[in-house]
Structure formats: structure tokens, C-alpha cells
Design an enzyme around this catalytic site. Structure first.
Site, mmCIF file in Angstrom:
data_model
loop_
_atom_site.group_PDB
_atom_site.id
_atom_site.type_symbol
_atom_site.label_atom_id
_atom_site.label_comp_id
_atom_site.label_asym_id
_atom_site.label_seq_id
_atom_site.Cartn_x
_atom_site.Cartn_y
_atom_site.Cartn_z
ATOM 1 N N GLU A 257 33.000 48.506 39.018
ATOM 2 C CA GLU A 257 33.332 47.189 39.572
ATOM 3 C C GLU A 257 34.769 47.287 40.029
ATOM 4 O OE1 GLU A 257 34.890 44.097 40.456
ATOM 5 O OE2 GLU A 257 34.916 43.540 38.336
ATOM 6 N N CYS A 291 39.630 40.039 40.999
ATOM 7 C CA CYS A 291 39.002 40.692 42.149
ATOM 8 C C CYS A 291 38.252 39.706 43.031
ATOM 9 C CB CYS A 291 38.082 41.810 41.683
ATOM 10 S SG CYS A 291 36.916 41.308 40.412
#
Length: 490
Positions: A257, A291
Site C-alpha cells: 500500500e 496517502c
């Protein structure tokens, strides 16, 4: 050990090795970015500790963890969830000290830790398998085939600094639910927070073989990735480090990720006041160090000025300052270097013709919430991952063109869309190159039991407990020849 970790500052951040907490050895100090003093001391891992950790993990995976029942794992996770709730305030304070994250955000993160452990408990109870329809083909008649999901063995969890408690809870909780041993490589910026989450699981009754914790930098992570005893590597962090993890790991299962450059689209039919309020709240949470934090907001030109004014008012109302003050909305970034980088990108955009409507200044590691209006398409604040307290607002005229602009990024994690038009919603869901679309919300929204992950340089794999358990287990097949539960008549 949890009480010692959460005790007086500087906090102790021990290693956990071969079933024992280790507080001696070389110490690495963490200076809090807002308080500017030492807030924790971590035990640095060396080569011997890495070798001991992977050997012990390999032995414990088969001898202890795989032998535990899913029900027993679930009960441990449920107790860990309850413990997270009991220690919420102390854990939030530790996050504020190590990272400068405001108490309100740190408290919310610990709420999610409790939820995540509880979700992992529920998923542990659901692990099963399948009866395969082998008799549907002629060669399979007279046979029976079954599968079940077995623990992978040793999982390596490499966690980031920006949400160190909850992202560790995802990796550790799902791996434990699957019946694995987990080796945790903590982020250097949050060693004590990481140790506290590990302690939550152990003090809830997890076997000593369930988890080990090492502190260190890239060299420790690379050595762990390369260890043949490790079966699965789960990493959250930057694209560049993710590529290094993949190279070091080699032929192992990987869940990556990685970064993001999240866009949110505000259409002409949107509730502009709502969109501005949501983007202000979610663009500067944790100083934008997420993010999926709101980075690019594309607003239809007919509503651009209205949005810019409303957004500026909302952002100006955010309280910036001491993360230990319960009223603070925006604390510091992780360090001065990060804050200086984002301030520099804002200045570059301003020199290229953008309007710096708010902020652009910093005090040490604390960056004033910054708004950049109409930057050039090639500006760093548009094309690169800001990961800081800055939001760029850009006008658009055509919906298809703005979808293409969003897709122009190398990243593809999550996007937001404000509209009432179902046609636009379906088109965006279909056309946007992202792992998730949030409608009438910004890019920065996540439910911990819903699949989360990206495409392109944002990585691969999905981080919700149900999907992570699939990554942390292997399908084992049993084929019984000459024994059938199905009809055998031709």
C-alpha cells in the site's frame, strides 16, 4: 510492559524478541517534532536480533500459532479491542508526543484500532474452505475435493509513521486472525506507539510466539524481507521504499500500500458549502500526512470562486498548535525537513503563477495550513505526493477532461466526487483509475472493514481484514479418490 511504555516521558520502546521484551542495548532517541525534546527511546535491532527473530518466528508459526483455534484467536483480538478502548487517552497522548498528531486525531486513530481488532476477531471466526464441484466434469466423477485456508507461516509487517497504531492493528490483527506468527518492523518515528499496540495483543492473551517487534531503519527492513523464513510481506509506505521492499523480498507474497496524490472533484451541482467544509476537515487532518489526504480539488469553473472563498474560511478557522491541546486541529508534521519541503513546493507554485491564498509558512515542523489556487498543471503540488498540510484547488470546465486530469497521476489510490448526478457517479467509478471512489465525500474517508488499496504506483492488494486474511493464508486442497459425496451414475 504496556504500563511501562505508556508511563512517564521519555517512553520506553523495547524490542520483543523470542518471547521476551528487551530493553537493553543500543538506544535510538526519537525527538518529538512539536515539543522538540526526546519523547521515546527505542532498542535498535542488529543482525543477530534479525536472525533470532526469523528463526523463532519460523519455529513458533508451526509449533504454536497454527495450533491455536480460530475461536481462541478471536477471543484474544476481542480482548485487545477492549484494552485499546481502556488505554485510549494514554495512547493518543503518546502519538501526539512522537508524531505531533493532535489528540483528537490520535484518539480517533485508537478508536479505529479497537474497531480493527474487533473486525479481525469476526473474520477469524469466518475462516473456512470450500467443497469443490468436481463431479461436474466427467474425470471428477467418483471423487471428492475440499479446501481450507491454512496459515501462511511467518508474516512481516512493515508499518509507516503516519497512522502507526491503526495500520499496525490491520497487519498484526489480520495476521494473528489467520494463525500466523508476525514480525513487526516499526517506523523509527513511532517506536513506542508500535510497541504499545504489540503489547495490547500480548496482554490480551496472545501466545508469546504470536509476534516479535524490531526497531530500525531500511537495513533492518531489507534483511527481514530477504529472510527465507518469511512467507508474506505487508508494507505500507512510499513508492520508492516499496520498490526496494519488493527487490529485497524476491519470490514472496507481497501486499504493498504505497503513495497517493488524491483528487476530489466538485461538480457544478454540488453543495459547495458542504464540499468546502469536508475538504477543509479532511485535507489537513494529521497535517495532510495520509496517502488519501485531499491534495487536488478540481472545482467546476462556475463554482470555483464560491468554493475558494468557502474553503478559505473553513481552513482559516482550523486551530493550529500544540497537539496535546484537545482543541487543536492541526499539529506538526513528522519533522522539519518534511515541513520545509512542502513549504518549498508552495513557493515554487506561487512563483509559477499560482495564488497562495493561505499559509505557505512554517514554524519548525509545523506548517500553516496552505491553500494553493490554480497552480500550473505541472507544478509539484499537482503532480507529486505532497503528504503535507497543503491543498491545491484547480478549475475545470468539462467532466470527461477532469477525469482525464485525475488519471494523469502516476498514483491511483482513492478519489472523491461531489455531485447529485448518478450518470457522473457511474462514469467516474468506471473511468477513474483508483482503488476507491467516495461520493459526496472527499478522497480522505475510510471504513476499516471495507476493501482499501490502489492501482498503478499506489500498490496492490487490499487492506481490510477479510482481504488481508486471504493474503495471509494459503489454500490447501484435499482430493479423495474413489470416495464421493456426489452422484456417480453416468
Amino acid at each position: 510492559m504496556l504500563d511501562a511504555i505508556l508511563g512517564p516521558s521519555p517512553a520506553v520502546a523495547p524490542a520483543l524478541l523470542a518471547g521476551a521484551w528487551k530493553t537493553g542495548g543500543e538506544q535510538v532517541e526519537r525527538v518529538g517534532p512539536y515539543v522538540r525534546r526526546v519523547v521515546s527511546r527505542a532498542v535498535a535491532a542488529d543482525d543477530d536480533m534479525v536472525r533470532t527473530a526469523v528463526r523463532y518466528a519460523h519455529d513458533g508459526a508451526r509449533q504454536a500459532m497454527a495450533a491455536t483455534s480460530p475461536a481462541a484467536r478471536a477471543e484474544v483480538l476481542e480482548r485487545a479491542a477492549a484494552a485499546a478502548n481502556r488505554h485510549r487517552d494514554a495512547l493518543a497522548r503518546l502519538i501526539a508526543l512522537e508524531l505531533g498528531k493532535p489528540l483528537k486525531d490520535g484518539g480517533g486513530e485508537i478508536d479505529r484500532v479497537a474497531d480493527t481488532f474487533a473486525i479481525c476477531a469476526a473474520e477469524a471466526r469466518r475462516i473456512g474452505g470450500d467443497v469443490l464441484p468436481v463431479a461436474g466434469w466427467a474425470r471428477g466423477v467418483g471423487n471428492t475435493a475440499l479446501t481450507y485456508r491454512a496459515p501462511a507461516g511467518v508474516a512481516l509487517a512493515i508499518t509507516p509513521f503516519n497512522a502507526p497504531a491503526n495500520l499496525l492493528a490491520h497487519k498484526l490483527g489480520a495476521s494473528f486472525a489467520a494463525g500466523n506468527t508476525t514480525v513487526v518492523k516499526a517506523p523509527p518515528q513511532a517506536p513506542a506507539v508500535s510497541a504499545a499496540v504489540v503489547a495490547l495483543l500480548l496482554e490480551a492473551g496472545a501466545p508469546a510466539e504470536a509476534v516479535q517487534l524490531l526497531h530500525g531503519g531500511g537495513a533492518v527492513g531489507a534483511a527481514l524481507c530477504a529472510a527465507p523464513e518469511v512467507a508474506v510481506v505487508s508494507f505500507t509506505g512510499s513508492v520508492e521504499t516499496g520498490a526496494a521492499v519488493a527487490r529485497a523480498a524476491g519470490a514472496k507474497r507481497l501486499v504493498l500500500e504505497l503513495g497517493g496524490n488524491a483528487a476530489t472533484i466538485v461538480c457544478a451541482d454540488a453543495d459547495v458549502a458542504q464540499a468546502a467544509a469536508v475538504c477543509a476537515r479532511t485535507g489537513y487532518t494529521n497535517s495532510g500526512q495520509s496517502c488519501i489526504s485531499v491534495q487536488r480539488v478540481y472545482v467546476h469553473r462556475s463554482r470555483f470562486d464560491e468554493f475558494a472563498a468557502a474553503f478559505g474560511k473553513e481552513v482559516a478557522a482550523l486551530k493550529v498548535g500544540d497537539p496535546l491541546d484537545p482543541a487543536t486541529d492541526v499539529g506538526s508534521m513528522v519533522d522539519e525537513e518534511a515541513a520545509a519541503r512542502v513549504a518549498g513546493w508552495a513557493a515554487e507554485a506561487g512563483a509559477a503563477g499560482a495564488t497562495i491564498a493561505l499559509g505557505g509558512t512554517r514554524d519548525g515542523a509545523t506548517l500553516a495550513p496552505t491553500i494553493v489556487l490554480d497552480p500550473p498543471p505541472g507544478a509539484a503540488v499537482v503532480t507529486r505526493e505532497v503528504f503535507g498540510a497543503l491543498v491545491a484547488v484547480l478549475p475545470f470546465d468539462d467532466f470527461d477532461a477532469v477525469l482525464a486530469a485525475c488519471n494523469g497521476s502516476r498514483y491511483g489510490l482513492q478519489a472523491g466526487l461531489f455531485t447529485q448526478d448518478i450518470g457522473r457517479i457511474v462514469a467516474a467509478w468506471r473511468e477513474l483509475e483508483v482503488g476507491g471512489l467516495i461520493v459526496n465525500g472527499s478522497s480522505n474517508f475510510r471504513l476499516d472493514h471495507v476493501p482499501f488499496g490502489g492501482v498503478k504506483d499506489s500498490g496492490f492488494g487490499r487492506e481490510s481484514p477479510a482481504h488481508m486474511i486471504e493474503d495471509y493464508t494459503v489454500v490447501k486442497t484435499l482430493l479423495l479418490r474413489g470416495l464421493s459425496i456426489w452422484g456417480t451414475r453416468p
